[in-house]
Write an enzyme that holds these catalytic residues in place. Structure first.
Site, mmCIF file in Angstrom:
data_model
loop_
_atom_site.group_PDB
_atom_site.id
_atom_site.type_symbol
_atom_site.label_atom_id
_atom_site.label_comp_id
_atom_site.label_asym_id
_atom_site.label_seq_id
_atom_site.Cartn_x
_atom_site.Cartn_y
_atom_site.Cartn_z
ATOM 1 N N ARG A 130 -24.483 52.643 -117.470
ATOM 2 C CA ARG A 130 -24.779 50.928 -118.624
ATOM 3 C C ARG A 130 -23.995 50.135 -116.225
ATOM 4 O O ARG A 130 -23.446 50.445 -115.737
ATOM 5 C CB ARG A 130 -22.763 51.186 -119.073
ATOM 6 N N HIS A 144 -21.847 49.790 -111.201
ATOM 7 C CA HIS A 144 -22.365 51.094 -112.661
ATOM 8 C C HIS A 144 -21.919 52.245 -113.358
ATOM 9 O O HIS A 144 -21.503 52.513 -111.844
ATOM 10 C CB HIS A 144 -23.768 51.003 -112.622
ATOM 11 N N CYS A 145 -21.829 52.682 -114.042
ATOM 12 C CA CYS A 145 -21.845 54.301 -114.307
ATOM 13 C C CYS A 145 -22.814 54.821 -114.258
ATOM 14 O O CYS A 145 -23.622 54.379 -114.014
ATOM 15 C CB CYS A 145 -20.383 54.300 -115.318
ATOM 16 N N MET A 146 -23.116 55.690 -115.161
ATOM 17 C CA MET A 146 -24.034 56.929 -115.202
ATOM 18 C C MET A 146 -25.072 55.986 -115.882
ATOM 19 O O MET A 146 -26.316 56.581 -116.167
ATOM 20 C CB MET A 146 -23.143 58.197 -116.176
#
Length: 519
Positions: free
Chosen positions: A33, A29-31
Site C-alpha cells: 500500500r 509505503h508498506c508491502m
C-alpha cells in the site's frame, strides 16, 4: 512503455486525484500500500482512483492507503515523492465528482465498503490499538530485508541439500544470516524513532543485546548469551532509552546536553538491559516459541482451524498487528514462523468466496468485473480489493470466506501435528507469493505440497460455503440483476428480469389486458 515511465504515469495519475501536492502531508509505503497523509480527505476522488488500472483498491485508516501490490508500490512511491517535491506549492484542487445517479451494484458495494472502513477506523482508535499500530510501524520497514534474506536462505538450503555449488554455500549463508544477526539493532533504531527519541541511541542500546561480550556478564545467577531477549529485548531497551533521553532533555542544561544526554541514555538504559531486560525478554521469547510449537503439536488441525478462521476478523479489528513481533521472534529463534502459513489460508478462503460470488451472480456484470480484476492480486496474497470491494460489504460471503480460511488452516495445522512443520522465513507475503519463503523440518517438496494443499482446501471450502450459504433468496433477487445492459450475459443465462424490452415486441397498450395471475 518502459517500467519507469509506467510507474511515473501511475504517480502522475494518482496525484491530482488525491487533491494535488498541496493536500499531501506525508508519503510512505508498506508491502502493498501507498500510505498518504492528507490535509483534506474530501478532496480525494475515490471512484476515479479505483478506476486506475494500477490501483487494486483503497483503504482508509490513520492514513489514506492506495493498494498497488507488492513491487509496484515500491516503484511508484519515489515517483510520487519526486512529483510532490517538484510541485510543493498550493494549487487549486480538482472539484470532487458529483454523486452519480443510478449507481451500479459495485458502486453501492464500494460505498458500503467505505462506510465499513470508516466505522472500523473509529473502532480502532483505542489506546491499545494505537499502541499496536506503533509496534507494527517498527517492524513493517524490516519486511523487505526479511523477505530478501529469507529467499536467499531458502536458496542456500536447496543448494546444500542437492550438494550443488558448495563453494557458494558459505557466502549465501553469510548473506542470509547477516541481517538476522543484527535485527535487534534495527528494531531498536525504529523503536526510538517511532516513540519520539533519537533513533541512533535506540540502536546503540539495542546493539548491547547482540554484542558477543555479554557472554561474560552474570544476570540472575546465570551467564547471558549474545542475542538473548532478541527483538523483544531490543524493543524494551529502546523504549526505555527514549524515556531516559526525554527526561535528560528536560532537566540537563543546554550547555551540557550534547555530552550528558546521550551518555546517560546509553548508560542507564544499557545497564537495565543487561541486568534485567535481556533475561526477562529471553524468558518471554522462549515461552512464545515453546507455546507455538506446543499449540500446533497438540492442537494441530483444531488450532489451525481457529487461527485460519479468525485471522480476517482480527485484521478488521486491527489486532493482527500484535502478531508481528511474535512472527519475528519465531523467525529469530527457529529460522521460520510456523504461524504465517496457517494464517495465510484466510486469503485462500477469500479467493474461493469471491469465485463463488462470481458464479452466483451471473447477471451482475459490475460485481463480476470487480472480482475478475481483483482475483489475480488475491491469488498473490493481496486481499484488500476482494475484502473491501466484494465480501465485506455483502456480509455473508465475508463469513463464509472465514470458513474457507478455517478449513485451509486446519489442513496445514493437521500436518504440523503429524510432525510436518511448515513455516515461513519472512513475514509480509501470502498466497502464492509465500512459496519461495517456505521452510520447516521436512524436505522442500513436502513443505510445498502441504502448503499448496492448504491453499486448495481453502479455495474449495470458501467456494462451497459461499455458493451454498453465502446468499439469502432476498440477496440473490436484489443482486443478481444486469446492472450494465452493455455487458453481454454469460452463455446460457436468461436475460435479467428488468432488462429493457425491444420496442417492436412491446405489447400494444390499446389491446385488452389480461388480469395478472394471483400468487
Amino acid at each position: 512503455m518502459a517500467p519507469t515511465d509506467k510507474n511515473r504515469a501511475t504517480a502522475e495519475a494518482i496525484l491530482p486525484l488525491v487533491g494535488g501536492a498541496g493536500n499531501i502531508t506525508s508519503i510512505a509505503h508498506c508491502m502493498t500500500r501507498l500510505r498518504l497523509g492528507l490535509h483534506d480527505r474530501s478532496l480525494v476522488q475515490d471512484e476515479a482512483l479505483k478506476a486506475l488500472p494500477a490501483v487494486l483498491g483503497v483503504v482508509e485508516d490513520e492514513t489514506y492507503q492506495i493498494v498497488l501490490g507488492p513491487g509496484t508500490v515500491a516503484r511508484v512511491t519515489p515517483e510520487l515523492e519526486s512529483l510532490v517535491e517538484a510541485e510543493r506549492v498550493s494549487t487549486p484542487a480538482p472539484a470532487p465528482e458529483p454523486p452519480k445517479t443510478g449507481t451500479s451494484t459495485a458502486d453501492e458495494l464500494a460505498a458500503q465498503g467505505a462506510a465499513l472502513r470508516a466505522a472500523r477506523k473509529a473502532r480502532n482508535a483505542t489506546p491499545f490499538k494505537l499502541f499496536l499500530r506503533r509496534i507494527a510501524n517498527i517492524f513493517v520497514p524490516l519486511i523487505p530485508a526479511l523477505i530478501g534474506c529469507g529467499i536467499i536462505a531458502g536458496l542456500n538450503g536447496l543448494l546444500t541439500n542437492l550438494h550443488w555449488l558448495p563453494a557458494l554455500v558459505p557466502a549465501l549463508a553469510a548473506l542470509a544470516s547477516g541481517f538476522m544477526s543484527l535485527i535487534a539493532v534495527f528494531v531498536g533504531y525504529n523503536t526510538a524513532k517511532e516513540f519520539g527519541g533519537t533513533p541512533i541511541l535506540g540502536g546503540a542500546v539495542a546493539a548491547i543485546i547482540v554484542f558477543p561480550g555479554v557472554a561474560n556478564i552474570d544476570a540472575f545467577g546465570q551467564k547471558l548469551s549474545p542475542g538473548q531477549g532478541g527483538v523483544l529485548g531490543a524493543l524494551g531497551a529502546a523504549v526505555l532509552a527514549v524515556y531516559v533521553e526525554k527526561w535528560c532533555r528536560r532537566w540537563v542544561p543546554e550547555a551540557l546536553d550534547v555530552l550528558v544526554t546521550p551518555t546517560l541514555t546509553v548508560l542507564v538504559s544499557g545497564l537495565v538491559t543487561l541486568f534485567g531486560l535481556m533475561y526477562v525478554a529471553g524468558e518471554v521469547s522462549t515461552a512464545i516459541g515453546d507455546f507455538a510449537n506446543w499449540l500446533l503439536a497438540n492442537g494441530g488441525s483444531g488450532a489451525g482451524f481457529v487461527l485460519g478462521g479468525l485471522f480476517l476478523p482480527l485484521v478488521m479489528l486491527g489486532l493482527h498487528q500484535a502478531l508481528i513481533p511474535i512472527h519475528t521472534t519465531l523467525i529469530e529463534q527457529q529460522g521460520y514462523t510456523v504461524l504465517l502459513p496457517i494464517l495465510a489460508m484466510a486469503g485462500a478462503g477469500q479467493v474461493g468466496a469471491a469465485a463463488a460470488v462470481y458464479f452466483r451472480l451471473p447477471r451482475n456484470g459490475s460485481i463480476r468485473r470487480t472480482i475478475k480484476s481483483a482475483l489475480p492480486a488475491g491469488f498473490l496474497g493481496v486481499g484488500e480489493p476482494l475484502i473491501y470491494g466484494v465480501s465485506l460489504p455483502l456480509g455473508r460471503p465475508f463469513v463464509t470466506a472465514c470458513v474457507g480460511g478455517a478449513f485451509g488452516g486446519g489442513f496445514v495445522g493437521l500436518f504440523n501435528q503429524l510432525g510436518g512443520a511448515v513455516g515461513s522465513t519472512a513475514i509480509g507475503p501470502s498466497g502464492w507469493a509465500l512459496f519461495p519463503l517456505l521452510d520447516g523440518n521436512k524436505g522442500l517438496g513436502e513443505m510445498i505440497a502441504i502448503y499448496a494443499g492448504g491453499l486448495l482446501v481453502g479455495y474449495i471450502a470458501g467456494f462451497v460455503a459461499t455458493y451454498y450459504f453465502g446468499f439469502t433468496k432476498t440477496m440473490l433477487a436484489e443482486l443478481n440483476v444486469n446492472t450494465d445492459p452493455t455487458t453481454p450475459l454469460p452463455l446460457g443465462t436468461n436475460p435479467a428480469p428488468d432488462a429493457t424490452p425491444d420496442p417492436e415486441s412491446a405489447p400494444d397498450p390499446t389491446a385488452p389486458q389480461q388480469e395478472p395471475a394471483r400468487a
